[in-house]
Design an enzyme around this catalytic site. Structure first.
Site, PDB file in Angstrom:
ATOM      1  N   ARG A  46      -6.522   0.279   7.306  1.00 37.37           N
ATOM      2  CA  ARG A  46      -5.214   0.091   7.583  1.00 37.37           C
ATOM      3  C   ARG A  46      -4.745   0.516   8.967  1.00 37.37           C
ATOM      4  NH1 ARG A  46      -3.989   2.501   1.784  1.00 37.37           N
ATOM      5  NH2 ARG A  46      -4.621   0.784   0.363  1.00 37.37           N
ATOM      6  N   GLN A  48       2.236  -6.003  -3.382  1.00 38.67           N
ATOM      7  CA  GLN A  48       2.548  -6.027  -1.918  1.00 38.67           C
ATOM      8  C   GLN A  48       3.641  -5.504  -1.734  1.00 38.67           C
ATOM      9  OE1 GLN A  48       1.583  -9.337  -3.598  1.00 38.67           O
ATOM     10  NE2 GLN A  48      -0.446  -8.546  -3.205  1.00 38.67           N
ATOM     11  N   LEU A  84       3.910  12.258   1.286  1.00 34.51           N
ATOM     12  CA  LEU A  84       4.456  13.187   2.061  1.00 34.51           C
ATOM     13  C   LEU A  84       3.413  14.460   2.703  1.00 34.51           C
ATOM     14  CD1 LEU A  84       6.901  14.443   3.370  1.00 34.51           C
ATOM     15  CD2 LEU A  84       7.180  15.898   1.175  1.00 34.51           C
ATOM     16  N   ARG A 144     -10.762  -2.820   4.149  1.00 31.74           N
ATOM     17  CA  ARG A 144     -10.101  -2.720   5.637  1.00 31.74           C
ATOM     18  C   ARG A 144      -9.430  -1.540   6.000  1.00 31.74           C
ATOM     19  NH1 ARG A 144      -7.463  -8.378   6.047  1.00 31.74           N
ATOM     20  NH2 ARG A 144      -6.309  -7.528   3.980  1.00 31.74           N
ATOM     21  N   GLY A 156      -3.840  -4.066  -4.972  1.00 33.61           N
ATOM     22  CA  GLY A 156      -4.611  -3.104  -5.328  1.00 33.61           C
ATOM     23  C   GLY A 156      -3.908  -1.799  -5.583  1.00 33.61           C
ATOM     24  N   HIS A 157      -3.838  -1.498  -6.910  1.00 31.48           N
ATOM     25  CA  HIS A 157      -3.148  -0.395  -7.371  1.00 31.48           C
ATOM     26  C   HIS A 157      -4.198   0.861  -7.677  1.00 31.48           C
ATOM     27  CE1 HIS A 157       0.820  -2.936  -7.953  1.00 31.48           C
ATOM     28  NE2 HIS A 157       0.323  -3.042  -6.867  1.00 31.48           N
ATOM     29  N   LYS A 180       2.636   2.370  -5.159  1.00 33.51           N
ATOM     30  CA  LYS A 180       3.341   1.939  -6.274  1.00 33.51           C
ATOM     31  C   LYS A 180       2.581   2.067  -7.629  1.00 33.51           C
ATOM     32  CE  LYS A 180       3.416  -2.366  -4.541  1.00 33.51           C
ATOM     33  NZ  LYS A 180       2.804  -2.156  -3.340  1.00 33.51           N
ATOM     34  N   ASP A 230       0.748  -1.366  -0.097  1.00 34.28           N
ATOM     35  CA  ASP A 230      -0.177   0.003   0.135  1.00 34.28           C
ATOM     36  C   ASP A 230       0.975   1.242   0.210  1.00 34.28           C
ATOM     37  OD1 ASP A 230      -2.351  -1.708   0.499  1.00 34.28           O
ATOM     38  OD2 ASP A 230      -1.834  -1.765   2.556  1.00 34.28           O
ATOM     39  N   ASN A 276      -4.802 -10.000  -5.231  1.00 31.21           N
ATOM     40  CA  ASN A 276      -4.925  -9.549  -3.830  1.00 31.21           C
ATOM     41  C   ASN A 276      -4.454  -8.137  -3.993  1.00 31.21           C
ATOM     42  OD1 ASN A 276      -2.638 -10.604  -4.658  1.00 31.21           O
ATOM     43  ND2 ASN A 276      -2.054 -11.252  -2.384  1.00 31.21           N
TER      44      ASN A 276
END
Length: 439
Positions: free
Chosen positions: A314, A229, A341, A312, A44-45, A20, A17, A42
């Site tokens: 984080r 991932q 940032l 979900r 997610g981008h 990327k 997460d 699995n």
């Protein structure tokens, strides 16, 4: 003189997460091809281009750039039915996918019994012991691959062979589901019919990805290898057993796409300006997020820290440089990209984790294994924050002095240059110090 290609591996250096997808999309203005080399749906981008949001699971992030070829390498476990749905959504939004997406025939297939096993195992473990998987069947599919019983994309085009192998696999997995996990069995005929229909739908997209990548490289076209991932979820080097089921370090780009490591020239490590983790597992620099005045709450809410795949919430914490240094080591990172940032804007004081206390020892690198990591207590260094907004800033000089000092401290401790800083989700909200595909 013929131009030599420069190829870059983009990997997450935390627990996933890290942003990327945006960076891969941004880099593709200099690339001829983008390759996914591990993981499954699995991943997610999320990409934001001129205010339009694209959410990708399997299709490489280069797909929203016209003319860029996209590849799904043999290291990806593939749910073909999900991929077809994803393609339909993208094409309905005006993205030409089928003309540019190529799939390796060596991809192991994710089939309904894999997801059934995933859900049943997590339920059997209970809330306190579960791994926190996405329930997509990724782990069971990789297990079948290693056990040498996986069905692969190329099997779809041999119906009789596929049917025989599928029958054997379903008999085996249904025994585990019903007799061991007290779950419902999976219907053989329904799985077979869906798989055959899905195979027919993707047949035109299947190609020798290894050969295609070598041809592009020979022609002087830059390639991007897009990891899913993050390195701390790597099956070998992460916080085992709270990890994913694939190798998500940079070295897997070669094995997962069918090229040699000599074709990998630069490793860009994507690092959030703070740290997050979704699901279970140890997290030394974690902060509480229940108080609206807390830094953790700001990270969670301003950063919109919810999983792209599962939704979900984080977990959030201070930037962990001891963990980052471990990721730099195991990936061979040659440059960093700091994302989000702007989420830290307005915090008067920042902390970074520079090491741990473990029993009577002081460590400056994340140890191996979840048990050791869970026992670590963070050593925190305090830095001044900034009140000015960094959102959308596009040059380093325009950043507040204390934000530049924060970045400089990361470089100093990690001994790695920062190539790029992301100051927002949109493609244009990016500060470039060095373009990894230049020179």
């Amino acid at each position: 003189m013929k131009r030599m290609a420069k190829n870059v591996v983009v990997v997450g250096t935390q627990w996933g997460d890290e942003g990327k997808g945006k960076i891969v999309d941004w880099l593709t203005d200099h690339a001829g091809g983008v390759v996914r080399f591990q993981g499954g749906h699995n991943a997610g981008h999320t990409l934001v281009v001129d205010g339009k949001v694209y959410k990708l699971n399997l299709v490489p992030s280069g797909i929203v750039r016209d003319g860029v070829e996209c590849f799904i390498g043999n290291g990806v476990v593939l749910d073909v039915h999900h991929l077809l749905n994803e393609i339909d959504i993208l094409e309905a939004g005006g993205i030409d996918v089928r003309a540019r997406l190529k799939i390796s025939p060596g991809c192991p297939l994710i089939l309904p019994y894999h997801a059934a096993l995933d859900h049943a195992r997590e339920a059997a473990k209970g809330a306190d012991a579960k791994i926190g998987t996405t329930g997509k069947g990724i782990g069971p599919a990789y297990e079948d691959k290693v056990a040498r019983r996986a069905l692969r994309v190329y099997d779809l085009f041999h119906p009789s062979r596929f049917a025989d192998k599928l029958k054997e696999n379903i008999d085996y997995h249904n025994f585990v589901l019903t007799r061991f996990l007290n779950a419902a069995p999976v219907d053989y005929q329904a799985v077979l019919e869906q798989a055959m229909a899905d195979g027919e739908a993707i047949e035109a997209l299947v190609t020798d990805v290894s050969a295609a990548l070598h041809a592009l490289n020979k022609a002087g076209r830059n390639l991007l290898f897009e990891g899913a991932q993050g390195a701390l979820l790597d099956i070998d080097h992460g916080t085992y057993p709270f990890v994913t089921s694939s190798n998500c370090v940079a070295g897997q780009a070669a094995a997962g796409s069918g090229i040699g490591p000599g074709m990998l020239h630069h490793v860009l490590g994507i690092t959030k300006a703070y740290t997050t983790r979704v699901g279970s597992g140890p997290f030394p620099s974690e902060l509480a997020i229940d108080s609206v005045d807390s830094p953790g709450y700001q990270m969670s809410h301003k950063g919109q820290e919810f999983g792209t795949v599962t939704g979900r919430k984080r977990r959030c914490g201070w930037l962990d440089l001891a963990a980052l240094k471990r990721s730099i080591q195991i990936n061979g990172v040659t440059g960093l990209c700091i994302t989000k940032l702007d989420v830290l804007d307005g915090l008067g004081e920042l902390k970074i984790c520079v090491g741990y206390r473990l029993d009577d020892r002081t460590l400056d690198l994340l140890p191996m294994g979840a048990d050791e990591v869970a026992a670590c207590r963070p050593i925190l260094e305090t830095l001044p924050g900034w009140t000015a907004s960094t959102a959308g800033v596009e040059t380093m000089d325009a950043l507040p002095a204390t934000a530049r000092a924060y970045l400089a401290r990361i470089e100093e401790i990690c001994e790695i240059p920062i190539d790029i800083v992301s100051t927002g989700p949109d493609r244009r909200e990016t500060v470039v110090h060095h373009h990894p595909l230049d020179g």
